[in-house]
Design a protein around this motif. Structure first.
Motif, short mmCIF file in Angstrom:
data_model
loop_
_atom_site.label_atom_id
_atom_site.label_comp_id
_atom_site.label_asym_id
_atom_site.label_seq_id
_atom_site.Cartn_x
_atom_site.Cartn_y
_atom_site.Cartn_z
N TYR A 41 19.09 -92.95 13.03
CA TYR A 41 17.69 -92.85 13.44
C TYR A 41 17.26 -94.08 14.23
O TYR A 41 16.63 -93.96 15.29
N ARG A 44 18.45 -94.13 17.57
CA ARG A 44 17.93 -92.95 18.31
C ARG A 44 19.06 -92.03 18.78
O ARG A 44 18.98 -91.40 19.83
N TRP A 46 20.31 -88.91 18.15
CA TRP A 46 19.91 -87.67 17.46
C TRP A 46 21.08 -86.71 17.27
O TRP A 46 21.19 -86.06 16.25
N THR A 81 10.93 -87.23 16.80
CA THR A 81 11.92 -86.81 17.81
C THR A 81 11.30 -86.91 19.21
O THR A 81 10.10 -86.67 19.38
N THR A 86 15.07 -81.44 20.82
CA THR A 86 15.71 -82.28 19.79
C THR A 86 15.13 -81.96 18.42
O THR A 86 15.85 -81.90 17.41
N ARG A 87 13.81 -81.75 18.39
CA ARG A 87 13.13 -81.45 17.12
C ARG A 87 13.66 -80.13 16.54
O ARG A 87 14.01 -80.05 15.35
N LEU A 90 17.21 -80.56 15.19
CA LEU A 90 17.25 -81.27 13.90
C LEU A 90 16.80 -80.34 12.76
O LEU A 90 17.42 -80.30 11.69
#
Length: 441
Positions: A41, A44, A46, A81, A86-87, A90
């Motif tokens: 995290y 960054r 991801w 995110t 990306t969100r 995840l």
């Protein structure tokens, strides 16, 4: 260079995690797993984070506590995110990791809710509804009651948005209205040994009384589809009984107006009659004099002149569009006229046992054909008992007989019949005796 450093750090932490896991050290394993997630995290990275979450969850003999901690930690990063893609990635990764694992079922439900919200914002309501329906939160013992209710209400709302009214009704039945009347001020019972520990609801979950209002607003939407005026009225009555609504005139006045309108629109039956009388006893109704007078007219056994009533209340009727809950429905004006006609027919049936169709149509301000049609509809729906002699043009009203009265009349008739049979037998026996006496003489 940074990537190499990150990979090297993750590799060393994975070795530590392996040692701790094989040794059965829960605290050590959790710390190693959380360190890996935090490292990804902060960098960054991801894609690396997603890969490591999947990898850690699939390791042989992975501890439940470690997986739970990892999923909970990663969920905190969803809002940080950089972009929507990306969100979603995840959320989907965490969803696949938590699928089928009962110890992270609550986290999975929250992830699905987030994903459904994203889909809804993109305009994909059908997909959002399908996602939400995968989760049966009513079986989650550790989930807080308010969070369960909020989740099911979200399922109902999405079904209503996609106009799937059958599934909306099925889902709404999972919530018992009595749950909203539970006294929240009572102390929570301490869980017994072996019981599931119920988690606290997140801060964004509304209170029980707010959920009650949301529930009944959704029920109004559902019943409006079927034009079930009595159920809509009962839903508004439940909203009206919420303490926060009753204390604020700006909130209860529009709700009470709606209750009055839907009471008038609802077909006449015992439930409607009971609600009508209880509403008339409400002290707040004195502040809405027009509506009190309208309900009073329905209770009074007098013929209501439709043209006069419509002229008086037309502006109020049109004004409902601008108030809470919107307009009363596309068929409301027609149904209002129909209810007034039904009321008038019931009034006539109380005062007359026989009446000509011509006079009935005059009293109802209708043509002969319309009067006959409305009367026939009421007889078919068993609202009253009547017979029409069409050649003579006469209507005969009869009182609806109670089943007990019918049985009593049958018993009386049987009694009379048996008395007659007994008297007849006695007379025959008497004649036979006289006849024999005459022959002997």
């Amino acid at each position: 260079m940074q990537e190499e450093n990150l990979d090297a750090a993750i590799e060393s932490l994975l070795n530590v995690e392996k040692q701790m896991r094989l040794a059965g050290d829960v605290a050590g394993t959790k710390k190693a797993v959380l360190d890996i997630v935090e490292l990804c995290y902060k960098a960054r990275a991801w894609k690396t984070l997603n890969d490591q979450i999947v990898l850690l969850s699939k390791r042989r003999g992975q501890l439940k506590q470690a997986v739970t901690a990892m999923v909970q930690k990663a969920m905190l990063y969803i809002d940080d995110t950089p972009d929507l893609e990306t969100r979603i990635e995840l959320i989907k990764t965490l969803n696949s990791v938590s699928a089928g694992k009962i110890y992270v079922e609550i986290e999975r439900a929250r992830l699905i809710k987030k994903l459904a919200k994203i889909k809804e914002d993109q305009g994909l309501i059908a997909e959002a509804a399908d996602l939400m329906q995968e989760i049966a939160v009513e079986t989650f013992g550790a989930m807080a009651k308010t969070e369960k209710i909020a989740f099911i209400l979200e399922q109902v709302r999405l079904c209503l948005d996609r106009q799937d009214y059958v599934r909306a009704q099925i889902l709404s039945r999972k919530i018992s209205p009595r749950v909203f009347d539970a006294d929240a001020s009572k102390e929570k019972k301490k869980p017994k040994e072996g019981d599931n520990i119920v988690q606290e609801a997140p801060a964004d979950i509304p209170s029980l009384l707010e959920l009650k209002r949301i529930y009944y607003e959704l029920m109004i939407r559902y019943h409006s589809h079927n034009n079930d005026y009595l159920e809509i009225c009962r839903s508004y009555k439940s909203i009206y009984d919420i303490p926060s609504v009753k204390e604020d005139p700006a909130q209860w006045i529009p709700v009470l107006r709606k209750i009055c309108w839907y009471l008038v629109l609802a077909p006449h039956d015992p439930m409607q009659s009971s609600l009508l009388n209880s509403t008339l006893e409400d002290k707040n109704l004195f502040e809405l004099a027009n509506f009190r007078f309208m309900l009073k007219q329905l209770v009074t056994m007098e013929v209501i002149h439709w043209a006069t009533l419509w002229e008086t209340y037309k502006d109020e009727f049109e004004n409902e569009k601008n108030l809470l809950g919107g307009s009363l429905g596309p068929k409301a004006a027609e149904d209002l006229k129909l209810r007034i006609i039904e009321h008038n027919i019931l009034v006539v049936s109380k005062y007359y046992s026989r009446i000509t169709l011509k006079r009935l149509s005059e009293l109802l301000c209708l043509s002969l054909q319309e009067a006959e049609k409305h009367l026939s509809d009421m007889v078919v729906s068993k609202a009253l008992v009547a017979k029409i002699d069409r050649p003579m043009g006469i209507v005969c009203f009869q009182r609806a007989k109670d089943s007990n009265d019918i049985l009593n009349s049958w018993a009386m008739n049987l009694e009379k019949l048996l008395d007659l049979v007994e008297k007849s037998c006695h007379q025959i026996h008497k004649e036979t005796m006289i006849h024999k006496a005459v022959l002997k003489a």
